[in-house]
Design a protein around this motif. Structure first.
Motif, PDB file in Angstrom:
ATOM      1  N   PHE A  23      35.693 -16.811  82.338  1.00 46.51           N
ATOM      2  CA  PHE A  23      35.072 -15.664  82.980  1.00 46.51           C
ATOM      3  C   PHE A  23      34.812 -15.925  84.466  1.00 46.51           C
ATOM      4  N   ALA A  24      35.056 -14.913  85.243  1.00 49.99           N
ATOM      5  CA  ALA A  24      34.698 -14.945  86.659  1.00 49.99           C
ATOM      6  C   ALA A  24      34.655 -13.503  87.107  1.00 49.99           C
ATOM      7  N   PHE A  25      33.730 -13.220  87.968  1.00 46.70           N
ATOM      8  CA  PHE A  25      33.607 -11.825  88.386  1.00 46.70           C
ATOM      9  C   PHE A  25      34.074 -11.662  89.824  1.00 46.70           C
ATOM     10  N   HIS A  26      34.995 -10.733  90.023  1.00 47.84           N
ATOM     11  CA  HIS A  26      35.462 -10.399  91.362  1.00 47.84           C
ATOM     12  C   HIS A  26      35.611  -8.895  91.456  1.00 47.84           C
ATOM     13  N   LYS A  27      35.193  -8.376  92.583  1.00 49.28           N
ATOM     14  CA  LYS A  27      35.622  -7.020  92.900  1.00 49.28           C
ATOM     15  C   LYS A  27      36.882  -7.196  93.721  1.00 49.28           C
ATOM     16  N   THR A  28      37.990  -6.691  93.232  1.00 48.37           N
ATOM     17  CA  THR A  28      39.242  -7.130  93.817  1.00 48.37           C
ATOM     18  C   THR A  28      39.812  -6.147  94.824  1.00 48.37           C
ATOM     19  N   VAL A  29      39.909  -4.889  94.461  1.00 50.71           N
ATOM     20  CA  VAL A  29      40.597  -3.972  95.373  1.00 50.71           C
ATOM     21  C   VAL A  29      40.066  -2.565  95.142  1.00 50.71           C
ATOM     22  N   GLU A  30      40.116  -1.773  96.195  1.00 54.57           N
ATOM     23  CA  GLU A  30      39.710  -0.378  96.077  1.00 54.57           C
ATOM     24  C   GLU A  30      40.958   0.474  96.058  1.00 54.57           C
ATOM     25  N   HIS A  31      41.104   1.230  94.982  1.00 52.54           N
ATOM     26  CA  HIS A  31      42.255   2.113  94.848  1.00 52.54           C
ATOM     27  C   HIS A  31      41.876   3.510  95.304  1.00 52.54           C
ATOM     28  N   GLY A  32      42.861   4.220  95.799  1.00 51.27           N
ATOM     29  CA  GLY A  32      42.612   5.618  96.113  1.00 51.27           C
ATOM     30  C   GLY A  32      42.402   5.832  97.593  1.00 51.27           C
ATOM     31  N   PRO A 377      65.406  17.489 108.994  1.00 55.21           N
ATOM     32  CA  PRO A 377      65.162  18.904 109.266  1.00 55.21           C
ATOM     33  C   PRO A 377      64.209  19.495 108.235  1.00 55.21           C
ATOM     34  N   GLY A 378      63.336  20.331 108.707  1.00 52.44           N
ATOM     35  CA  GLY A 378      62.358  20.950 107.824  1.00 52.44           C
ATOM     36  C   GLY A 378      61.089  20.136 107.727  1.00 52.44           C
ATOM     37  N   TRP A 379      61.116  18.909 108.289  1.00 52.33           N
ATOM     38  CA  TRP A 379      59.952  18.026 108.319  1.00 52.33           C
ATOM     39  C   TRP A 379      59.268  17.936 106.955  1.00 52.33           C
ATOM     40  N   PRO A 380      59.948  17.417 105.982  1.00 54.04           N
ATOM     41  CA  PRO A 380      59.332  17.339 104.648  1.00 54.04           C
ATOM     42  C   PRO A 380      58.234  16.281 104.619  1.00 54.04           C
ATOM     43  N   ALA A 381      57.337  16.459 103.670  1.00 50.16           N
ATOM     44  CA  ALA A 381      56.259  15.485 103.494  1.00 50.16           C
ATOM     45  C   ALA A 381      56.818  14.253 102.788  1.00 50.16           C
ATOM     46  N   VAL A 382      56.340  13.092 103.188  1.00 52.69           N
ATOM     47  CA  VAL A 382      56.768  11.850 102.557  1.00 52.69           C
ATOM     48  C   VAL A 382      55.708  11.463 101.531  1.00 52.69           C
ATOM     49  N   PRO A 383      56.103  11.286 100.281  1.00 53.79           N
ATOM     50  CA  PRO A 383      55.088  10.899  99.300  1.00 53.79           C
ATOM     51  C   PRO A 383      54.529   9.527  99.635  1.00 53.79           C
ATOM     52  N   ALA A 384      53.220   9.433  99.603  1.00 54.36           N
ATOM     53  CA  ALA A 384      52.571   8.178  99.977  1.00 54.36           C
ATOM     54  C   ALA A 384      52.597   7.222  98.793  1.00 54.36           C
ATOM     55  N   PRO A 385      52.951   5.979  99.035  1.00 54.37           N
ATOM     56  CA  PRO A 385      52.959   5.016  97.929  1.00 54.37           C
ATOM     57  C   PRO A 385      51.572   4.517  97.570  1.00 54.37           C
ATOM     58  N   TYR A 386      50.590   4.840  98.357  1.00 51.09           N
ATOM     59  CA  TYR A 386      49.200   4.463  98.060  1.00 51.09           C
ATOM     60  C   TYR A 386      48.315   5.509  98.706  1.00 51.09           C
ATOM     61  N   LEU A 387      47.028   5.251  98.751  1.00 50.54           N
ATOM     62  CA  LEU A 387      46.083   6.198  99.347  1.00 50.54           C
ATOM     63  C   LEU A 387      46.148   7.560  98.685  1.00 50.54           C
ATOM     64  N   ALA A 388      46.488   7.551  97.401  1.00 50.89           N
ATOM     65  CA  ALA A 388      46.604   8.832  96.718  1.00 50.89           C
ATOM     66  C   ALA A 388      45.223   9.460  96.574  1.00 50.89           C
ATOM     67  N   PRO A 389      45.121  10.746  96.845  1.00 46.95           N
ATOM     68  CA  PRO A 389      43.823  11.391  96.627  1.00 46.95           C
ATOM     69  C   PRO A 389      43.576  11.546  95.125  1.00 46.95           C
ATOM     70  N   LEU A 390      42.848  10.594  94.554  1.00 51.11           N
ATOM     71  CA  LEU A 390      42.568  10.620  93.116  1.00 51.11           C
ATOM     72  C   LEU A 390      41.848  11.886  92.721  1.00 51.11           C
ATOM     73  N   HIS A 391      41.096  12.422  93.680  1.00 47.73           N
ATOM     74  CA  HIS A 391      40.186  13.515  93.372  1.00 47.73           C
ATOM     75  C   HIS A 391      40.782  14.852  93.780  1.00 47.73           C
ATOM     76  N   SER A 392      42.112  14.933  93.872  1.00 46.28           N
ATOM     77  CA  SER A 392      42.719  16.206  94.265  1.00 46.28           C
ATOM     78  C   SER A 392      42.146  17.322  93.410  1.00 46.28           C
ATOM     79  N   SER A 393      41.822  16.998  92.178  1.00 47.98           N
ATOM     80  CA  SER A 393      40.895  17.817  91.419  1.00 47.98           C
ATOM     81  C   SER A 393      39.930  16.799  90.836  1.00 47.98           C
ATOM     82  N   ALA A 394      38.656  17.172  90.692  1.00 45.00           N
ATOM     83  CA  ALA A 394      37.653  16.161  90.334  1.00 45.00           C
ATOM     84  C   ALA A 394      38.025  15.427  89.050  1.00 45.00           C
ATOM     85  N   ILE A 395      37.837  14.121  89.051  1.00 50.31           N
ATOM     86  CA  ILE A 395      38.140  13.310  87.868  1.00 50.31           C
ATOM     87  C   ILE A 395      37.061  13.533  86.826  1.00 50.31           C
TER      88      ILE A 395
END
Lengths: 965, 371
Positions: A23-32, A377-395
């Protein structure tokens, strides 16, 4: 006595050593997505991006998996961030006028973000004598000059200070006051008025001695710091918002508070220029809002980009959050759902290049990050591989599935790709690619499922550091909702000017609160899942690789069982769409069960091998055979005197009232704090305030909070809520025959165990014969302490939890020991107990609440692997309490092993959102948009390991200064 | 009297180890002596008494008058020894027929009460034949002061027994500050206090807890450093057998060590023992004393209706654990069936089992209560 037990355990050095290995406790990474972002910066050399937040966090992102996080000691808003290009250092400005220099340093081959030094601007001007020296209070803008060796600080008073960056010391004598500038300005412009705060400072790409200064009043000055003289002066008269200096230095663009921007020619004439070459109000002629920021980017094609935020017509679209991109005749108004914080373009910054050639535009919004590909052309949005808005609708709920089989993984990924076709250039177009991810390929695939308020379930790749969206399941299509046509009408009514384009996926508005997802369960071997919602809907779905059109079988189950005297006062059930419906590839519904009364589903479990799904609400639980589409069992758990259970989700009404009250309070508070900041306040007032504060806690006798000491009784309200459901193949009837069982636990400490008669599958055939499943009540346990039952699990003869359905039969897990005596672990909010089976008698127990005064919120059985020994593992019970502590207990001995403080106890939503994984990790929401990942295991840790090729200037070593205080 | 005095004196003169016994049954007296150092076993004493009074066929209870004049029972070796050793100088023994004794309680002042005419006696159908009132463990304790010998005199450790009692525990706690003596002088520390008593609640009826008493421990665990909510949860989690150590706000009623320390618990149980008549309490009254003393709370398991093909149900005796001693045999007696059913329905929220049950299944088979 308990103390003795602890002590004896603690004294065993061997066990202690083993515990350290397990056992060891770590807060490792923040997602979202970082909560409440407030500043953005980009380093074009290292291709890394930094985001600062209002709570003082600094986050740096590069290629997927490359992440650094830092937190300022004072939780002040980060107002500006500036990279020292190529050095892996970032200078941050907080709203308390302090500057902090952060640097990415390498320890043991891995890079970390650390604060090196900081600088607090002397806040009181009168300190060093009552001279008329300009004050450094309220820094408005920061500009790094001379490759980051020096910083220019523009202030509210209109002065510009210079700072030596490596040491963060003020360069005395270089300060440029507004008076000095005013000397070069014609008298008729001066006319006694101040220049106002410095709004913008821009450096020249090729000539570091020149600075373009923009004052709030509208004056633009190209200042030569070496010669200390104004080279060019532009006499703007419109209140200035921002300035952009074009790469060649020939053109200056200024944006103004009236929604206009002006282009000034910088290379003609020496006399002060009074008029810009062009001044336009792009969304005129009616009054427009200010253009907060403007960028000018040149292209080889000659068609330059003008990108600006704001400037919308005040009356009609003043409430929109827009960024406009204009290239030649093409104008696109990007319409976002949340406030624009800042934006930057990814373009060439090499001085030898003639043009900017912007590749991408990154816009940081309050709730998400949007990146547009400017080369396609058309300047499409690039899907982000991280920083996803988890709360695009409330979890509303979350679940973790560990060890996802590769086949299912590939099918989910492909379903996701069909759902949102990737641009041709695909992954290569993500422009923020700095750093290298050193973390090993995850040994197993982990899937995080989040259920949302709008009826969607999102599938996230939680195997690594970057939480990547895989697939989105939408259940709303199965139901008729009221607001269906509203959207299309609104769209049609809109004019085509301005040319709005909806971008981003943050959409917090739910069509119908009843669609909200309450519980999710997935069988990873059969790709079947259950989604249960707020209006008692239980949906069984199956993954299909091809689109299909089909009718969904609908059944309803009365959980009240004709119990008299109850009328449901809550919402109606959702009305499903009948007839064949088209379903895209992905999870497609197979069966729908609607609970009556349509209260929110509180527990759900799925056994794909038996074709059974069990679900519970606040009224009772039901068992449904989804292969034959027939209900097997319905059981009411309501206590006769429980009237609250019939009220429906009253909390909604309450919360509205509460939120109104809160928002008023917030407004009042923000006004008060705003005042506090601007009014310096006399010494007398301050002293008074201090006195009042000191006296406060002693003198003011507040009515104390009281707590009633009363044990729970059977007729407490909401005692019938079904808290957990569980399927197990175990010994319920006698010690000789095991068979399918179903377990249900309620809020009042009742456990019901049913023996199931599941007809055996025909050999080789997937389908069961057409015989009905039967359920017979085998045992009913009433825990005397009547605390809500949080979890139930059956342990095999070796004390290990039973494997999941199909795991044993497909040789994916060790087969359970069916010889030794089984035991059932019942975890209530107050204690854990292991009972023998089939005769239910208590074997071991641990009374957590009686000893620690805390209550169990979440529990999970997890396997902990040792760091020292490859294949030594222990199964333990991980538990999160209402105080935010995580405890680990041995199973089945229920001895406390370790405990860690994990979540602040005030963070109720964080505690409620916690989900444990099977291998000793966990997730909880630290904000509506961010999951914190933690690990309890010493072996299984998912944390960012990355490196960055940092170039230190002049062979400098790390900046380390003895800090004052 | 005079004669006996002389006799005892002379006896004491001859042999200090002999205790003179004056035994009374009805209007008859018998006299004999016992060895103070080796009084023997209660069983032998009982035989001796029955023999000397010639009442071998009658069941009797034996009591004695202690130094304070209270009538106390002799029914085991321990209290027999105590009676003999405390005899000063004469041991006065009172013998009653058992059925008569039922209506007379032992305890303080009982001798003087007994002098009244027997008008208090109630004969007839209301009498419960199998209830042995008179032995201390037949009372259901409601509260007690415990561990007087190990905790400071300024503190009080109170045990509240809630088993089977329909009364609410009935108190509230609050945050507050208390003053402690620290090395550097007095310091204020946060503490938890009793803030309110519910009238008619268990806590109030014991008289052992009062408003503004500081709560120091809950079931042996210190509350220092814990929040009000934590202490609340601890108390509720232990509510079936709550032991609170308090520092009473009123320090004048403290137990003074060395004197009659155990007196108070008996008195408070007197007042409440007769009030409950509910089925649950009824059953729990027969709990063996050691089970009642343990802090174990009993979960109730109801066996469902199992298919006929299954192994025969184990005999009820083997399943009994906690309340089994009183319950399991009574399951088969037709008279108790009703009360068990009532008990079960009070424990269960729904009298019906499930859809899958055949109608009347519960009635036919009768669920067994185990654990």
């Amino acid at each position: 006595m308990m103390k003795f037990r602890f002590r004896r355990q603690g004294a065993d050095p061997q066990r202690e050593k083993l515990k350290q290995e397990l056992f060891a406790f770590h807060k490792t990474v923040e997602h979202g997505f970082p909560n409440q972002p407030s500043a953005l910066a980009f380093d074009p050399e290292l291709r890394i991006m930094a985001i600062g937040t209002r709570s003082g966090a600094v986050k740096i992102y590069g290629a997927p998996g490359v992440e650094f996080t830092g937190l300022h000691r004072d939780a002040a808003t980060v107002t500006q961030m500036h990279f020292l290009p190529g050095q892996g250092r970032v200078l941050t400005l907080l709203d308390d006028d302090s500057l902090h220099l952060w640097e990415i340093v390498h320890h043991d081959g891995c890079a970390h973000l650390e604060e090196a030094i900081h600088f607090q601007a002397p806040s009181r001007p009168g300190f060093d004598g009552a001279s008329g020296l300009p004050s450094l209070a309220h820094i408005t803008v920061v500009l790094l000059v001379a490759a980051g060796d020096m910083a220019a600080l523009g202030t509210e008073g209109g002065s510009i200070f210079f700072l030596d960056v490596p040491t963060l010391t003020l360069l005395e004598g270089q300060t440029l006051g507004p008076d000095e500038v005013l000397r070069s300005v014609p008298d008729d412009y001066r006319c006694g008025k101040a220049l106002g705060p410095v709004e913008s400072l821009q450096g020249h790409l090729r000539d570091p001695t020149k600075i373009l200064i923009g004052y709030s009043r509208g004056l633009l000055v190209i200042w030569n710091q070496a010669a200390r003289c104004a080279e060019r002066i532009f006499l703007g008269n419109q209140q200035l918002e921002s300035v952009c200096w074009e790469r060649s230095g020939h053109t200056v663009v200024s944006s103004h508070s009236d929604g206009s921007y002006a282009i000034w020619a910088a290379d003609t004439g020496d006399s002060p220029t009074a008029q810009p070459t062009v001044a336009t109000t792009p969304y005129g002629p009616f009054p427009c809002k200010a253009i907060n920021k403007v960028l000018w980017r040149s292209c080889a094609s000659g068609e330059h980009f003008v990108i600006f935020s704001g400037g919308m017509p005040r009356a009609s679209y003043g409430d929109r959050h827009c960024v406009s991109v204009l290239q030649a005749e093409t104008l696109v108004t990007l319409d976002f759902t949340s406030r624009v914080i800042d934006f930057f373009t990814v373009h060439s910054t090499r001085p030898e290049d003639e043009f900017d050639e912007p590749q991408a535009l990154a816009v940081l919004l309050e709730e998400e990050l949007v990146v547009l590909d400017l080369q396609t052309p058309g300047w499409p949005a690039v899907p982000a591989p991280y920083l996803a808005p988890l709360h695009s609708s409330a979890i509303t709920c979350s679940a973790h599935v560990a060890n996802v089989p590769a086949k299912l993984w590939a099918r989910i990924v492909s379903a996701g790709e069909q759902q949102s076709p990737q641009p041709a250039s695909g992954a290569s177009s993500w422009p923020i690619t700095g750093g290298r991810n050193l973390a090993q390929e995850p040994s197993q695939r982990g899937l995080l499922l989040t259920g949302h308020e709008d009826g969607t379930v999102r599938f996230w790749d939680a195997s690594g550091v970057a939480l990547r969206p895989l697939y989105k399941l939408c259940t709303a299509g199965l139901f008729q909702t009221d607001c269906e046509h509203a959207d299309s009408l609104a769209q049609a009514a809109e004019d085509d000017w301005p040319p709005f384009r909806k971008v981003g996926c943050f959409d917090p508005y739910s069509d119908d609160p009843r669609l909200g997802v309450q519980k999710v369960a997935l069988c990873k071997y059969t790709a079947q899942m259950v989604v249960a919602g707020t209006a008692g809907q239980v949906l069984v779905l199956e993954l299909s690789d091809t689109p299909a059109e089909q009718t969904v079988g609908v059944a309803s189950l009365d959980l009240l069982q004709d119990r008299e005297g109850f009328t449901w006062k809550g919402h109606e059930r959702l009305s499903p769409r009948l007839g064949p419906l088209p379903w895209p590839a992905g999870f497609q519904p197979r069966a729908l069960v609607q609970c009556l009364p349509p209260a929110a589903v509180t527990a759900v479990t799925l056994h794909a091998e038996w074709g059974l799904v069990a679900f519970g609400t606040s009224h009772g639980f039901g068992l449904f055979d989804y292969l034959r589409r027939s209900p097997v069992l319905a059981r009411c758990t309501l206590h006769p005197s429980d009237s609250l259970a019939m009220e429906g989700p009253l909390s909604r009404v309450k919360s509205l009232k509460k939120s109104l009250r809160q928002s008023f309070r917030r407004i009042r508070k923000s006004r008060a704090s705003g005042k506090k900041r601007t009014v310096a306040g006399s010494k007398l007032q301050e002293a008074n305030a201090q006195l009042a504060e000191q006296a406060g806690p002693q003198d003011v006798e507040v009515t104390p909070v009281q707590r009633r000491i009363e044990p729970r009784s059977a007729d407490d309200s909401l005692s019938g809520v079904v808290r957990c459901l569980y399927f197990a193949d175990t010994f319920l009837r006698d010690a000789a025959h095991h068979g399918p069982t179903m377990w249900a636990g309620t809020n009042s400490g009742s456990v019901f165990a049913y023996a199931l008669e599941v007809p055996a599958a025909v050999a080789g055939g997937e389908k069961r014969p057409e015989r009905a499943v039967e359920a017979v009540l085998g045992k009913e346990v009433q825990l005397m302490h009547r605390a809500p039952v949080v979890a139930i699990a059956v342990l095999d003869g070796r004390g290990r939890p039973l494997p999941e359905p199909y795991e044993a039969s497909r040789d994916l897990a060790q087969a359970p020991d069916m010889q030794g005596g089984h035991a059932v672990l019942i975890a209530s909010e107050e204690q854990f107990k292991v009972f023998t089976l089939p005769k239910v008698s208590a074997k071991t127990k641990f009374k957590l609440t009686a000893h620690e005064g805390c209550r169990v919120r979440k529990v999970a059985l997890a396997t902990f692997a040792s760091v020292a020994c490859e294949d030594y593992t222990e199964t333990c019970l991980a538990c999160l309490t209402n105080l935010g502590d995580v405890h680990v207990f041995s199973v089945p001995g229920l001895r406390p092993q370790v405990h860690y403080a994990c979540i602040r106890k005030e963070d109720i939503s964080g505690i409620a959102s916690c989900v444990f994984t099977r291998h000793g990790q966990g997730f909880y929401l630290i904000s509506p948009s961010e999951f914190e990942r933690f690990s309890l295991s010493a072996r299984n840790i998912t944390e960012p390991l990355c490196s960055l090729d940092v170039r230190w200037p002049r062979g400098a070593t790390h900046i380390r200064h003895p800090r004052a205080t | 009297m005079n004669r006996s005095f002389h006799k005892s004196q002379t006896l004491g003169f001859y042999d200090c180890s002999a205790v003179e016994v004056k035994s009374k049954f009805g209007a008859e007296f018998r006299r004999f002596s016992l060895d103070r150092q080796k009084p023997g076993r209660f069983e032998d004493f009982y035989k001796l008494v029955v023999h000397t009074h010639h009442i071998a066929n009658t069941e009797v209870t034996i009591g004695y008058a202690d130094v304070h004049g209270d009538l106390l029972p002799i029914n085991n070796d321990d209290n027999f020894c105590k009676a003999v050793s405390s005899a000063n100088p004469l041991l006065r023994v009172f013998i009653q027929k058992r059925e008569e004794a039922e209506h007379c309680s032992f305890g303080a002042g009982s001798l003087s009460r007994r002098r009244r005419p027997l008008a208090l006696r109630e004969d007839g159908p209301r009498r419960r034949t199998h209830l042995h009132i008179g032995l201390p463990h037949d009372f259901r304790p409601v509260s007690s002061i415990i561990d007087v010998d190990i905790i400071p005199e300024t503190h009080r450790r109170v045990r509240l027994y809630r088993h089977g009692c329909q009364k609410p525990l009935g108190f509230y706690i609050r945050d507050g500050t208390s003053v402690r003596v620290a090395p550097q002088g007095l310091e204020k520390v946060p503490g938890v206090f009793i803030s309110r008593m519910v009238p008619g609640g268990l806590a109030e009826s014991t008289g052992l807890l009062a408003v503004d008493d500081e709560v120091l421990e809950v079931n042996g665990i210190e509350v220092a450093g814990k929040t009000l909510d934590q202490v609340t949860d601890m108390m509720i989690a232990n509510s079936h057998n709550l032991i609170v150590t308090v520092k009473p706000a009123n320090q004048r009623n403290n137990v003074v060590r060395g004197s009659r320390a155990s007196g108070s618990s008996g008195r408070s149980s007197d007042s409440t023992a007769s009030r409950h008549s509910l089925p649950a309490a009824h059953v729990l009254q027969n709990l063996p004393p050691d089970e009642m003393e343990s802090d174990e709370e009993a979960d109730v398991v109801l066996e469902g209706v199992l298919e006929p093909r299954l192994a025969p149900r184990p005999p009820p005796g083997s399943l009994t654990r906690v309340n089994g001693a009183g319950l399991a045999p009574s399951l088969h007696s037709p008279g108790r069936e009703g009360s068990v059913q009532r008990l079960l329905s009070s424990l269960r929220s729904d009298p019906r089992h499930s859809l899958a049950l055949p109608p009347g299944g519960v009635e036919e088979h009768g669920p067994a209560v185990t654990l």
